[in-house]
Design a protein around this motif. Structure first.
Motif, short mmCIF file in Angstrom:
data_model
loop_
_atom_site.label_atom_id
_atom_site.label_comp_id
_atom_site.label_asym_id
_atom_site.label_seq_id
_atom_site.Cartn_x
_atom_site.Cartn_y
_atom_site.Cartn_z
N ASP A 192 79.54 46.27 63.93
CA ASP A 192 79.57 44.84 63.58
C ASP A 192 79.07 43.96 64.72
O ASP A 192 79.26 42.76 64.72
N THR A 237 80.05 53.57 52.58
CA THR A 237 79.17 53.98 51.48
C THR A 237 79.72 53.52 50.13
O THR A 237 80.94 53.38 49.95
N THR A 238 78.79 53.31 49.19
CA THR A 238 79.21 52.94 47.84
C THR A 238 79.41 54.19 46.98
O THR A 238 79.85 54.10 45.85
N LYS A 290 74.34 53.27 51.42
CA LYS A 290 75.12 52.43 52.34
C LYS A 290 75.87 51.31 51.62
O LYS A 290 75.43 50.84 50.57
N SER A 291 76.99 50.91 52.20
CA SER A 291 77.70 49.75 51.66
C SER A 291 77.24 48.51 52.42
O SER A 291 76.46 48.60 53.37
N ASP A 292 77.75 47.34 51.98
CA ASP A 292 77.29 46.07 52.57
C ASP A 292 77.67 45.89 54.03
O ASP A 292 77.06 45.07 54.72
N ILE A 293 78.69 46.62 54.50
CA ILE A 293 79.08 46.39 55.90
C ILE A 293 78.10 47.05 56.89
O ILE A 293 78.20 46.85 58.09
N ASN A 349 74.81 47.04 58.70
CA ASN A 349 73.69 46.18 59.09
C ASN A 349 72.37 46.96 58.93
O ASN A 349 72.28 48.11 59.37
N PRO A 350 71.36 46.35 58.29
CA PRO A 350 70.08 47.06 58.09
C PRO A 350 69.42 47.54 59.38
O PRO A 350 68.60 48.47 59.35
N GLU A 409 68.27 52.19 52.36
CA GLU A 409 69.49 51.96 51.59
C GLU A 409 70.54 53.03 51.83
O GLU A 409 71.59 53.05 51.20
#
Ligand code: TXA
Ligand code: MG
Length: 315
Positions: A34, A68-69, A93-96, A98-99, A106
Motif C-alpha cells: 500500500d 485475489t478475487t 488480482k483484487s482491487d487492493i 496496485n497495478p 490483471e
C-alpha cells in the motif's frame, strides 16, 4: 552493513522505504503493497523496468485471499501443502493490488515465504510485502546478507536472516480452470504438485508466460562470463569456442556440480559471486548430462542457461 532488526525494519517500511528481507529462496527487496512510493523505490533501486511484475509475500492464507478475487480449491490445496515455502501462485488480482505491482496485468503472484523473521515482519505490519530478488536487474540473486550489501552498499537496510536454504527463486505457476502452467521451475516440481492435487484431469505442464516479459533469456548474470558444459564436451571445442567469443582463459575457474540438486541450488549463486570476486576470466560449470531429464534439476538448468554466455552442454 546497514543491518536492522525487525522493529526497525517495520518503521522504515512504514515510512515508505525499502528493506532487504531474508527468505528461504533468495533475499528480497521489499516494500509495503500500500506504499506507492515504496513500490517505485523497488524499481529505481534495482534499476528494474516497470514491465516486470513483483511477487507479493504474505504471512497467512487469510491474507493471501484478500489479494485475489478467485481463491479456489486448487489454490487452497497448494497453499496448504507448500506454504510457507518456495511456491508462487498467480491468480486474478483484487482491487487492493496496485497495478505497479503487476505491471498492469490483471493477475498477481502470491507466496508465503518460509523464514521466521520475514513472516514475523509481515505479521507485525499487517500488510503484505511486494518483493523481487534483491539484486540489480538481470544480475545474480543474493543468497546471503553480504551479497545484498555488495549489490547496494548502505543504500538498503538489511535484515540478516543467514544463508538462504533453498537458494534459487520460487516455482512460479498460474492456475487455470483445469490446468496449471509452471512459468518458472524451482524447488517445487510438477510431480510434487501432481501428488498433492491427485486429479488426473488437471493438466500440469511447463510453459512460457504469454504476458509477463519478465522472464528474460538473459538473467542471473555474474560479473564474469559463465560457460555450461557436461562430461561429453570436447575440450578442444571448448577452447575454440571461447576464443571465438573472445573470452580469455587466463583465470578459468571451474565447478563440477555435485550430484545433489538441493546442494547445487543452495550454493550456485554464491559460487558465481565467489568466482567473480576471485577475478575469474571465465566461470565453467560442469553438469552431469544424466540430470537433464531429471525434474529436480530443471530449476538449476533454467538459471544456468540464462546466466551463461556460452552453452556447450548437450541440453
Ligand atoms: O523466490 C522468489 O520468488 C523471490 C523471493 C524474494 O520471494 N522473488 C523473486 O522475484 O524471484 P523476482 O521479481 O526476481 O521474480 C518474479 C518473477 C517475475 O520476473 C515474473 O517472471 C514472475 O515472477 N511473475 C510475477 N508476477 C507475475 C504475474 N502476475 N504474471 C506472470 N508472471 C509473474
Ligand atoms: Mg529476480
Amino acid at each position: 552493513m546497514n543491518k536492522v532488526e525487525i522493529n526497525q525494519a517495520k518503521i522504515l517500511l512504514l515510512s515508505h522505504e525499502v528493506v532487504a528481507i531474508p527468505t528461504e529462496t533468495v533475499y528480497g527487496l521489499a516494500a509495503r503493497i500500500d506504499s506507492e512510493a515504496g513500490l517505485k523505490k523497488i524499481f529505481s533501486t534495482k534499476e528494474r523496468p516497470f514491465f516486470d511484475p513483483l511477487i507479493v509475500h504474505v504471512s497467512s492464507i487469510e491474507m493471501a485471499k484478500t489479494l485475489t478475487t478467485h481463491w479456489n480449491e486448487m489454490a487452497s490445496q497448494l497453499a496448504k501443502a507448500f506454504w510457507p515455502g518456495p511456491l508462487t501462485i498467480i491468480l486474478p488480482k483484487s482491487d487492493i493490488i496496485n497495478p505497479i505491482i503487476t505491471s498492469g496485468l490483471e493477475f498477481v503472484g502470491i507466496r508465503m515465504p518460509r523464514h521466521k523473521m520475514t513472516l514475523e515482519l509481515i505479521e507485525k505490519l499487517g500488510t503484505p510485502l511486494a518483493a523481487p530478488s534483491a539484486n540489480k536487474f538481470k544480475k545474480t540473486s543474493p543468497t546471503k546478507a553480504s551479497h545484498v550489501y555488495d549489490e547496494f552498499r548502505d543504500e538498503v537496510a538489511i535484515i540478516d536472516g543467514g544463508d538462504c536454504q533453498v537458494g534459487i527463486e520460487s516455482t512460479v505457476l498460474q492456475i487455470f480452470e483445469n490446468e496449471i502452467v509452471i512459468y518458472r521451475p524451482g524447488d517445487i516440481t510438477a510431480q510434487m504438485i501432481e501428488e498433492v492435487l491427485k486429479d488426473p484431469s488437471i493438466k500440469i505442464h511447463y510453459g512460457k508466460s504469454p504476458v509477463a516479459p519478465g522472464q528474460l533469456e538473459e538473467h542471473y548474470r555474474p560479473k564474469a562470463p559463465v560457460v555450461l558444459i557436461d562430461e561429453t564436451t570436447d575440450l578442444a571445442t571448448l577452447s575454440m569456442r571461447l576464443k571465438e567469443k573472445e573470452i580469455p582463459t587466463t583465470n578459468a575457474l571451474q565447478w563440477k556440480l555435485p550430484d545433489d540438486a538441493s546442494i547445487v541450488a543452495r550454493e550456485i549463486y554464491a559460487k558465481m559471486r565467489e568466482f567473480s570476486d576471485q577475478q575469474a576470466s571465465v566461470i565453467i560449470f560442469e553438469m552431469d548430462s544424466r540430470f537433464y531429464q531429471d525434474e529436480k534439476w530443471f530449476g538449476i538448468i533454467n538459471r544456468l542457461t540464462k546466466a551463461s554466455s556460452l552453452n556447450l552442454s548437450t541440453l
